[in-house]
Scaffold this motif. Structure first.
Motif, PDB file in Angstrom:
ATOM      1  N   ARG A   1       0.836  -1.197   0.000  1.00 35.42           N
ATOM      2  CA  ARG A   1       0.000   0.000   0.000  1.00 35.42           C
ATOM      3  C   ARG A   1       0.868   1.243   0.000  1.00 35.42           C
ATOM      4  O   ARG A   1       1.878   1.311   0.698  1.00 35.42           O
ATOM      5  N   PHE A   2       0.464   2.245  -0.778  1.00 33.67           N
ATOM      6  CA  PHE A   2       1.162   3.526  -0.822  1.00 33.67           C
ATOM      7  C   PHE A   2       0.316   4.546  -0.061  1.00 33.67           C
ATOM      8  O   PHE A   2      -0.639   5.106  -0.609  1.00 33.67           O
ATOM      9  N   GLY A   3       0.678   4.732   1.210  1.00 32.47           N
ATOM     10  CA  GLY A   3      -0.103   5.615   2.070  1.00 32.47           C
ATOM     11  C   GLY A   3      -1.537   5.148   2.147  1.00 32.47           C
ATOM     12  O   GLY A   3      -1.822   3.965   2.308  1.00 32.47           O
ATOM     13  N   GLU A   4      -2.451   6.108   2.019  1.00 30.48           N
ATOM     14  CA  GLU A   4      -3.881   5.801   2.032  1.00 30.48           C
ATOM     15  C   GLU A   4      -4.488   6.060   0.656  1.00 30.48           C
ATOM     16  O   GLU A   4      -5.695   6.311   0.541  1.00 30.48           O
ATOM     17  N   ARG A   5      -3.647   5.980  -0.406  1.00 31.88           N
ATOM     18  CA  ARG A   5      -4.131   6.369  -1.729  1.00 31.88           C
ATOM     19  C   ARG A   5      -4.193   5.221  -2.730  1.00 31.88           C
ATOM     20  O   ARG A   5      -5.128   5.137  -3.514  1.00 31.88           O
ATOM     21  N   TYR A   6      -3.176   4.341  -2.728  1.00 32.01           N
ATOM     22  CA  TYR A   6      -3.114   3.296  -3.751  1.00 32.01           C
ATOM     23  C   TYR A   6      -2.695   1.960  -3.128  1.00 32.01           C
ATOM     24  O   TYR A   6      -2.059   1.920  -2.073  1.00 32.01           O
ATOM     25  N   VAL A   7      -3.022   0.884  -3.846  1.00 27.71           N
ATOM     26  CA  VAL A   7      -2.536  -0.452  -3.507  1.00 27.71           C
ATOM     27  C   VAL A   7      -1.991  -1.085  -4.782  1.00 27.71           C
ATOM     28  O   VAL A   7      -2.687  -1.133  -5.806  1.00 27.71           O
ATOM     29  N   LEU A   8      -0.743  -1.538  -4.729  1.00 27.04           N
ATOM     30  CA  LEU A   8      -0.123  -2.213  -5.864  1.00 27.04           C
ATOM     31  C   LEU A   8      -0.139  -3.714  -5.617  1.00 27.04           C
ATOM     32  O   LEU A   8       0.361  -4.187  -4.595  1.00 27.04           O
ATOM     33  N   LYS A   9      -0.725  -4.433  -6.524  1.00 22.54           N
ATOM     34  CA  LYS A   9      -0.772  -5.890  -6.415  1.00 22.54           C
ATOM     35  C   LYS A   9       0.150  -6.491  -7.460  1.00 22.54           C
ATOM     36  O   LYS A   9       0.012  -6.227  -8.656  1.00 22.54           O
TER      37      LYS A   9
ATOM     38  N   ASP B   1       2.641 -12.207 -27.504  1.00 24.65           N
ATOM     39  CA  ASP B   1       2.030 -12.662 -26.253  1.00 24.65           C
ATOM     40  C   ASP B   1       2.198 -11.589 -25.179  1.00 24.65           C
ATOM     41  O   ASP B   1       3.084 -10.730 -25.266  1.00 24.65           O
ATOM     42  N   GLN B   2       1.345 -11.631 -24.161  1.00 26.79           N
ATOM     43  CA  GLN B   2       1.422 -10.647 -23.091  1.00 26.79           C
ATOM     44  C   GLN B   2       0.915 -11.244 -21.793  1.00 26.79           C
ATOM     45  O   GLN B   2       0.212 -12.255 -21.786  1.00 26.79           O
ATOM     46  N   ALA B   3       1.289 -10.614 -20.694  1.00 20.79           N
ATOM     47  CA  ALA B   3       0.832 -11.058 -19.375  1.00 20.79           C
ATOM     48  C   ALA B   3       0.912  -9.891 -18.407  1.00 20.79           C
ATOM     49  O   ALA B   3       1.912  -9.158 -18.381  1.00 20.79           O
ATOM     50  N   VAL B   4      -0.125  -9.702 -17.635  1.00 19.66           N
ATOM     51  CA  VAL B   4      -0.148  -8.658 -16.616  1.00 19.66           C
ATOM     52  C   VAL B   4       0.575  -9.171 -15.374  1.00 19.66           C
ATOM     53  O   VAL B   4       0.291 -10.270 -14.886  1.00 19.66           O
ATOM     54  N   VAL B   5       1.514  -8.383 -14.866  1.00 17.78           N
ATOM     55  CA  VAL B   5       2.275  -8.781 -13.680  1.00 17.78           C
ATOM     56  C   VAL B   5       2.035  -7.846 -12.497  1.00 17.78           C
ATOM     57  O   VAL B   5       2.496  -8.125 -11.390  1.00 17.78           O
ATOM     58  N   GLY B   6       1.327  -6.744 -12.720  1.00 21.85           N
ATOM     59  CA  GLY B   6       1.045  -5.829 -11.625  1.00 21.85           C
ATOM     60  C   GLY B   6      -0.180  -4.990 -11.909  1.00 21.85           C
ATOM     61  O   GLY B   6      -0.441  -4.619 -13.056  1.00 21.85           O
ATOM     62  N   LEU B   7      -0.973  -4.713 -10.870  1.00 17.30           N
ATOM     63  CA  LEU B   7      -2.148  -3.864 -10.997  1.00 17.30           C
ATOM     64  C   LEU B   7      -2.163  -2.864  -9.849  1.00 17.30           C
ATOM     65  O   LEU B   7      -1.922  -3.234  -8.691  1.00 17.30           O
ATOM     66  N   LEU B   8      -2.444  -1.617 -10.171  1.00 17.89           N
ATOM     67  CA  LEU B   8      -2.544  -0.565  -9.171  1.00 17.89           C
ATOM     68  C   LEU B   8      -4.006  -0.152  -9.053  1.00 17.89           C
ATOM     69  O   LEU B   8      -4.655   0.139 -10.061  1.00 17.89           O
ATOM     70  N   HIS B   9      -4.522  -0.150  -7.822  1.00 15.44           N
ATOM     71  CA  HIS B   9      -5.895   0.273  -7.573  1.00 15.44           C
ATOM     72  C   HIS B   9      -5.915   1.426  -6.573  1.00 15.44           C
ATOM     73  O   HIS B   9      -4.987   1.580  -5.773  1.00 15.44           O
TER      74      HIS B   9
END
Length: 326
Positions: free
Chosen positions: A87-95, A138-146
């Motif tokens: 988590r980045f502070g109270e603003r984002y979460v990186l998975k 080909d492609q693959a997602v390795v990270g998502l930011l919410h």
């Protein structure tokens, strides 16, 4: 040794004859900052056989504009079932995805649609992605930011707590006053006052979750979803593929169980042996259910792995998360 003790799931692989292993990068806060910056600046990094591409969505800028001076210090990461998050502070979460799937990402597609087109309010807004794009296409997602959603707990923990309080209270009830009606009759009866006093809040939350679930599925079956994802129906070819997919999944699961039964006995061994011995009957039952899907049925997107662990309790309401179906 410290990492093995505190975050054993953070070790992806060991190196024979060495004291070091391959660690998930999210354990390093500096790497987390670099990944966040890559999304913020939409960077692209050349790899040996492709590119690492980071991008941000409109939601990223909206979150930053709401609090441009917010503290974005990476918080100690948590290890989850299939992914790792920070988590980045109270603003984002990186998975960071630990179980990488090639091809289009279900979670990214759903996140973009629910965030940018449907504006569905009961999901975290998708703020950015990190994906690997290989030279062969080909492609693959390795990270998502919410966008981070403040919450008290998840649905599973909340319901376990409610059940614990219920049983603590139930032991003091007068058994002679208990209803002994058949289950079908009880299903249509009002909730007894004693039960309402102990689990009334949980009942209200279940009702709320039911409404949010219905709203999600109505959104995924609406005109905007049809326009986004297209229209598809359960024709004969689709049903044949469904049966084949069910067969493959059943065989893979039973093979894992069969391998587990060869290990030292545990409390689960009798159940595993029973399931493995019932291989043919389980496979036939699964295929029978698949064949009951009526032809012509309109298909819609779904969550993929919907359970109480995939909803967060936020201010007496629910936020639905993790659409990748892990």
């Amino acid at each position: 040794d410290e990492i093995l003790q505190q975050s054993p799931d953070g070790v992806v692989a060991g190196i024979a004859g060495a004291t070091k292993g391959v660690l998930h990068g999210m354990l390093d806060q500096q790497i987390a900052r670099e990944l966040f910056a890559a999304i913020a600046e939409a960077r692209s990094v050349e790899l040996q056989h492709g590119r690492l591409v980071a991008s941000r969505t409109m939601a990223f800028d909206e979150v930053r504009e709401q609090a441009p001076d917010a503290d974005l210090t990476p918080v100690v990461p948590s290890i989850e079932r299939a992914n790792s998050s920070i988590r980045f502070g109270e603003r984002y979460v990186l998975k960071l995805v630990r179980r990488v799937w090639h091809g289009l990402s279900h979670e990214v597609e759903m996140g973009r649609f629910l965030t940018e087109r449907a504006h569905f309010p009961r999901v975290p807004r998708l703020a950015g992605t990190i994906e690997v794009r290989w030279a062969d296409g080909d492609q693959a997602v390795v990270g998502l930011l919410h966008a981070f959603v403040p919450h008290q707990t998840d649905g599973w923990s909340r319901m376990l707590g409610g059940l614990e309080r219920y049983f603590e209270s139930a032991v003091a009830w007068d058994v002679g006053q208990a209803q002994a009606d058949p289950m079908p009759k009880l299903a249509g009866a009002p909730v007894p006052e004693e039960a309402r006093r102990t689990v009334g809040t949980a009942l209200e939350m279940v009702s709320t979750l039911g409404r949010r679930t219905a709203e999600l599925h109505l959104t995924l079956a609406g005109e905007s979803a049809v326009s986004e994802f297209g229209t598809k129906f359960a024709d004969g070819a689709w049903i044949v593929e469904l049966i084949a997919r069910v067969r493959r999944q059943a065989e893979a699961t039973l093979s894992v169980l069969a391998a587990a039964s060869a290990r030292p006995a545990s409390a689960a061994t009798p159940l595993i042996d029973t399931l493995v011995a019932s291989r043919d009957r389980l496979r036939a039952a699964a295929e029978s259910l698949a064949r009951r899907v009526p032809a012509g049925l309109q298909l819609t997107r779904i969550h993929g792995s919907y359970d109480l662990g995939q909803v967060l309790l936020s201010e007496a309401d629910f936020i639905i998360i993790d659409f990748e179906g892990d």
